[in-house]
Write a protein that holds these residues in place. Structure first.
Motif, PDB file in Angstrom:
ATOM      1  N   ALA A 233       0.807  -1.222   0.000  1.00 32.49           N
ATOM      2  CA  ALA A 233       0.000   0.000   0.000  1.00 32.49           C
ATOM      3  C   ALA A 233       0.843   1.275   0.000  1.00 32.49           C
ATOM      4  O   ALA A 233       0.409   2.305  -0.516  1.00 32.49           O
ATOM      5  N   VAL A 234       2.063   1.206   0.563  1.00 33.46           N
ATOM      6  CA  VAL A 234       2.875   2.422   0.671  1.00 33.46           C
ATOM      7  C   VAL A 234       4.020   2.487  -0.344  1.00 33.46           C
ATOM      8  O   VAL A 234       4.755   3.474  -0.370  1.00 33.46           O
ATOM      9  N   GLU A 235       4.144   1.462  -1.175  1.00 32.37           N
ATOM     10  CA  GLU A 235       5.183   1.498  -2.215  1.00 32.37           C
ATOM     11  C   GLU A 235       5.098   2.746  -3.086  1.00 32.37           C
ATOM     12  O   GLU A 235       6.144   3.338  -3.403  1.00 32.37           O
ATOM     13  N   PRO A 236       3.895   3.199  -3.471  1.00 32.03           N
ATOM     14  CA  PRO A 236       3.827   4.424  -4.282  1.00 32.03           C
ATOM     15  C   PRO A 236       4.409   5.656  -3.591  1.00 32.03           C
ATOM     16  O   PRO A 236       4.735   6.644  -4.255  1.00 32.03           O
ATOM     17  N   LEU A 237       4.553   5.609  -2.287  1.00 32.93           N
ATOM     18  CA  LEU A 237       5.156   6.723  -1.547  1.00 32.93           C
ATOM     19  C   LEU A 237       6.685   6.644  -1.557  1.00 32.93           C
ATOM     20  O   LEU A 237       7.352   7.504  -0.991  1.00 32.93           O
ATOM     21  N   GLY A 238       7.227   5.593  -2.174  1.00 36.87           N
ATOM     22  CA  GLY A 238       8.674   5.408  -2.202  1.00 36.87           C
ATOM     23  C   GLY A 238       9.200   4.798  -0.920  1.00 36.87           C
ATOM     24  O   GLY A 238      10.377   4.972  -0.583  1.00 36.87           O
ATOM     25  N   LEU A 239       8.335   4.083  -0.204  1.00 33.54           N
ATOM     26  CA  LEU A 239       8.733   3.508   1.078  1.00 33.54           C
ATOM     27  C   LEU A 239       8.795   1.998   0.995  1.00 33.54           C
ATOM     28  O   LEU A 239       7.856   1.349   0.555  1.00 33.54           O
ATOM     29  N   THR A 240       9.918   1.470   1.419  1.00 33.07           N
ATOM     30  CA  THR A 240      10.080   0.029   1.567  1.00 33.07           C
ATOM     31  C   THR A 240       9.644  -0.338   2.980  1.00 33.07           C
ATOM     32  O   THR A 240       9.384   0.544   3.815  1.00 33.07           O
TER      33      THR A 240
ATOM     34  N   ARG B 113       6.941  14.758   7.648  1.00 34.70           N
ATOM     35  CA  ARG B 113       5.663  14.825   8.370  1.00 34.70           C
ATOM     36  C   ARG B 113       4.495  14.601   7.419  1.00 34.70           C
ATOM     37  O   ARG B 113       3.508  13.941   7.773  1.00 34.70           O
ATOM     38  N   SER B 114       4.608  15.126   6.219  1.00 31.66           N
ATOM     39  CA  SER B 114       3.555  14.942   5.223  1.00 31.66           C
ATOM     40  C   SER B 114       3.433  13.466   4.830  1.00 31.66           C
ATOM     41  O   SER B 114       2.330  12.915   4.769  1.00 31.66           O
ATOM     42  N   ILE B 115       4.576  12.826   4.577  1.00 30.63           N
ATOM     43  CA  ILE B 115       4.578  11.396   4.231  1.00 30.63           C
ATOM     44  C   ILE B 115       4.053  10.575   5.402  1.00 30.63           C
ATOM     45  O   ILE B 115       3.292   9.624   5.215  1.00 30.63           O
ATOM     46  N   LEU B 116       4.441  10.944   6.621  1.00 32.85           N
ATOM     47  CA  LEU B 116       3.980  10.231   7.809  1.00 32.85           C
ATOM     48  C   LEU B 116       2.456  10.314   7.915  1.00 32.85           C
ATOM     49  O   LEU B 116       1.799   9.320   8.247  1.00 32.85           O
ATOM     50  N   HIS B 117       1.893  11.464   7.622  1.00 29.12           N
ATOM     51  CA  HIS B 117       0.434  11.625   7.649  1.00 29.12           C
ATOM     52  C   HIS B 117      -0.226  10.676   6.646  1.00 29.12           C
ATOM     53  O   HIS B 117      -1.184   9.964   6.980  1.00 29.12           O
ATOM     54  N   THR B 118       0.300  10.660   5.415  1.00 32.48           N
ATOM     55  CA  THR B 118      -0.239   9.762   4.386  1.00 32.48           C
ATOM     56  C   THR B 118      -0.028   8.309   4.770  1.00 32.48           C
ATOM     57  O   THR B 118      -0.922   7.471   4.583  1.00 32.48           O
ATOM     58  N   LEU B 119       1.125   7.997   5.319  1.00 27.04           N
ATOM     59  CA  LEU B 119       1.426   6.635   5.779  1.00 27.04           C
ATOM     60  C   LEU B 119       0.417   6.188   6.836  1.00 27.04           C
ATOM     61  O   LEU B 119      -0.118   5.081   6.761  1.00 27.04           O
ATOM     62  N   ASN B 120       0.142   7.052   7.797  1.00 24.09           N
ATOM     63  CA  ASN B 120      -0.837   6.720   8.838  1.00 24.09           C
ATOM     64  C   ASN B 120      -2.226   6.488   8.248  1.00 24.09           C
ATOM     65  O   ASN B 120      -2.940   5.580   8.687  1.00 24.09           O
ATOM     66  N   GLU B 121      -2.606   7.291   7.258  1.00 20.34           N
ATOM     67  CA  GLU B 121      -3.907   7.096   6.601  1.00 20.34           C
ATOM     68  C   GLU B 121      -3.971   5.738   5.906  1.00 20.34           C
ATOM     69  O   GLU B 121      -4.966   5.021   6.014  1.00 20.34           O
TER      70      GLU B 121
END
Length: 161
Positions: free
Chosen positions: A33-40, A107-115
């Motif tokens: 779900a978070v791969e599109p954010l560039g997160l492994t 912080r912005s990515i963290l917000h999206t990650l939490n969602e």
């Protein structure tokens, strides 16, 4: 006479083995779900632990929380810095130690990650009542406590010999 076997003993793997398998699957669901954010997996888990432990956490405390060795964590933190999601600052009181802070982008990515994690949890918890989820949570806390006590007693016995 036929002995009734508890359900947890009828599983293909042990109960603990099944918990490990389900944990990996749940973690993979978040990772996809978070791969599109560039997160492994290593990056999103590090971000979540920094958030849980609060900004200003040391790298050492983060590695202990994640249960990983410092070289692996250092590589992940470097990648998060390259993505401009965190910054590492030398601790004013202990120059050997570095503390971790989110950038605005972080912080912005963290917000999206939490969602996204909230959405995944809703899917994973689908079909369970609050009482069932609470029972699982209490059971996991108790099993963790039992595991820690088991490790302590085995370590003590080993050291006493």
């Amino acid at each position: 006479m036929v002995k009734n076997i508890p359900f947890y003993e009828t599983l293909d793997l042990t109960l603990c083995g099944n918990m490990g398998r389900v944990h990996r699957l749940c973690r993979e669901a978040v990772t996809v779900a978070v791969e599109p954010l560039g997160l492994t997996q290593s990056r999103w888990t590090a971000l979540m632990h920094i958030n849980m432990l609060k900004e200003g956490v040391t790298q050492l405390a983060l590695s202990q929380s994640l249960g990983i060795e410092m070289p692996s964590l250092t590589r992940t933190l470097k990648q998060l810095e390259e993505q401009s999601l965190i910054v590492r600052r030398v601790d004013e009181h202990d120059k050997r130690s570095k503390k971790l802070y989110f950038t605005e982008q972080g912080r912005s990515i963290l917000h999206t990650l939490n969602e996204r994690i909230t959405d995944i949890k809703a899917q994973l918890y689908n079909g369970f009542s609050h009482a069932q989820l609470d029972a699982m949570a209490y059971g996991l806390v108790k099993m963790e406590e039992n595991a820690l006590n088991c490790i302590k007693s085995q370590t003590k016995a080993k050291n006493d010999t």
